[in-house]
Design a protein around this motif. Sequence first.
Motif, short mmCIF file in Angstrom:
data_model
loop_
_atom_site.label_atom_id
_atom_site.label_comp_id
_atom_site.label_asym_id
_atom_site.label_seq_id
_atom_site.Cartn_x
_atom_site.Cartn_y
_atom_site.Cartn_z
N THR A 42 0.82 -1.22 0.00
CA THR A 42 0.00 0.00 0.00
C THR A 42 0.85 1.27 0.00
N GLU A 43 2.10 1.16 -0.43
CA GLU A 43 2.93 2.36 -0.60
C GLU A 43 2.32 3.22 -1.70
N SER A 44 2.42 4.52 -1.53
CA SER A 44 1.87 5.41 -2.56
C SER A 44 2.67 5.35 -3.85
N SER A 45 3.92 4.93 -3.74
CA SER A 45 4.79 4.73 -4.91
C SER A 45 5.95 3.84 -4.46
N PRO A 46 6.73 3.31 -5.40
CA PRO A 46 7.87 2.46 -4.99
C PRO A 46 8.95 3.32 -4.34
N LEU A 47 8.80 3.57 -3.07
CA LEU A 47 9.69 4.48 -2.36
C LEU A 47 11.12 3.94 -2.29
N LEU A 48 12.04 4.87 -2.17
CA LEU A 48 13.45 4.57 -1.95
C LEU A 48 14.11 3.83 -3.11
N ASN B 141 -6.14 1.87 -7.76
CA ASN B 141 -6.35 0.44 -7.50
C ASN B 141 -5.94 0.06 -6.08
N MET B 142 -4.81 0.63 -5.65
CA MET B 142 -4.31 0.34 -4.31
C MET B 142 -5.27 0.87 -3.24
N THR B 143 -5.75 2.10 -3.45
CA THR B 143 -6.68 2.70 -2.49
C THR B 143 -7.98 1.90 -2.41
N GLU B 144 -8.49 1.49 -3.56
CA GLU B 144 -9.72 0.69 -3.59
C GLU B 144 -9.50 -0.66 -2.93
N GLY B 145 -8.35 -1.27 -3.21
CA GLY B 145 -8.03 -2.56 -2.60
C GLY B 145 -7.88 -2.46 -1.10
N LYS C 163 -9.40 -0.35 0.83
CA LYS C 163 -10.75 -0.23 1.39
C LYS C 163 -11.43 -1.59 1.48
N LEU C 164 -11.29 -2.38 0.42
CA LEU C 164 -11.92 -3.71 0.39
C LEU C 164 -11.30 -4.65 1.42
N ASN C 165 -10.03 -4.42 1.71
CA ASN C 165 -9.31 -5.29 2.65
C ASN C 165 -9.50 -4.85 4.10
N MET C 166 -9.97 -3.63 4.28
CA MET C 166 -10.00 -3.01 5.61
C MET C 166 -10.88 -3.77 6.60
N SER C 167 -12.01 -4.25 6.14
CA SER C 167 -12.94 -4.95 7.03
C SER C 167 -12.31 -6.23 7.59
N THR C 168 -11.72 -7.03 6.70
CA THR C 168 -11.09 -8.29 7.13
C THR C 168 -9.90 -8.02 8.03
N GLU C 169 -9.13 -6.99 7.69
CA GLU C 169 -7.96 -6.64 8.51
C GLU C 169 -8.40 -6.16 9.89
N GLY C 170 -9.51 -5.43 9.94
CA GLY C 170 -10.03 -4.96 11.22
C GLY C 170 -10.48 -6.11 12.11
N GLU C 171 -11.15 -7.08 11.53
CA GLU C 171 -11.59 -8.26 12.28
C GLU C 171 -10.39 -9.03 12.83
N TYR C 172 -9.37 -9.14 12.00
CA TYR C 172 -8.14 -9.83 12.42
C TYR C 172 -7.50 -9.12 13.60
N ARG C 173 -7.34 -7.80 13.50
CA ARG C 173 -6.70 -7.04 14.59
C ARG C 173 -7.48 -7.17 15.89
N LYS C 174 -8.80 -7.07 15.80
CA LYS C 174 -9.64 -7.18 16.99
C LYS C 174 -9.49 -8.55 17.64
N TYR C 175 -9.50 -9.59 16.83
CA TYR C 175 -9.44 -10.95 17.36
C TYR C 175 -8.08 -11.24 17.98
N ILE C 176 -7.02 -10.83 17.29
CA ILE C 176 -5.68 -11.17 17.78
C ILE C 176 -5.35 -10.40 19.06
N ARG C 177 -5.88 -9.19 19.20
CA ARG C 177 -5.67 -8.43 20.44
C ARG C 177 -6.30 -9.16 21.63
#
Length: 221
Positions: free
Chosen positions: A76-82, A192-196, A198-212
């Motif tokens: 999710t880098e805004s560009s290929p940094l460095l 595409n990255m921004t849209e992806g 957003k689509l990944n955010m829900s699953t990632e949020g559930e993961y963070r909540k559960y693992i905590r």
Amino acid sequence: MKSYITEKGKNIATSEDIEGLTSKVESVKQQFLEKNANLKAKLDLLTNLQISHKNDKRLALIDFHKKNKKWIGMLTESSPLLIDDYNNSEIKVKIHLYNQVYQEVLSGEALLELYVKDKDLIKIISDLKISTLKHLAGHAPKFLIKLKHNNNEFKLYEKMPVDTLENIEKKSKKHTGLLEKRKVIFDEYRNNMTEGLKLNMSTEGEYRKYIREYLKNIPEE
């Protein structure tokens, strides 16, 4: 006299009996202490193993979380940094790095499976990995490959002759076109990255909540 000797014999016998009983009591006591010490040693070993297992489980979870976060962060880098994005060699290294970081995630997941028996946690980790692969993983490498092609076009354009005004105009037009194409490549990637993300955010949020919550339930020794 006979009565005295008889009584004396009884006293000696009683004394010997007491000594015998005392010896037996001490022997039983010693055996008890030895068995108790042996049992305590086994319990201590079991406790240490349990503590070690809990610590290993905690460390495995933290290790996986770090590797997964690193992977998503790269995707999710805004560009290929460095890196010099006009340098195809650096782009090639960056593409390889994406795969390398993903392999680290897989190794972290494999280690986690040795310690974690919670089916819900295993499933949510699998869901996150699949979601990340589906919504994010393809955009960055595809973006870099398009940049490589754009760089190759720039190299070809540089070889165009500038011996006439017409060729100069053609080269200038080609240069402008390649820059515009490059901008489209960057914009397409970011969209595409921004849209992806957003689509990944829900699953990632559930993961963070559960693992905590899961980590909270592992006593820290």
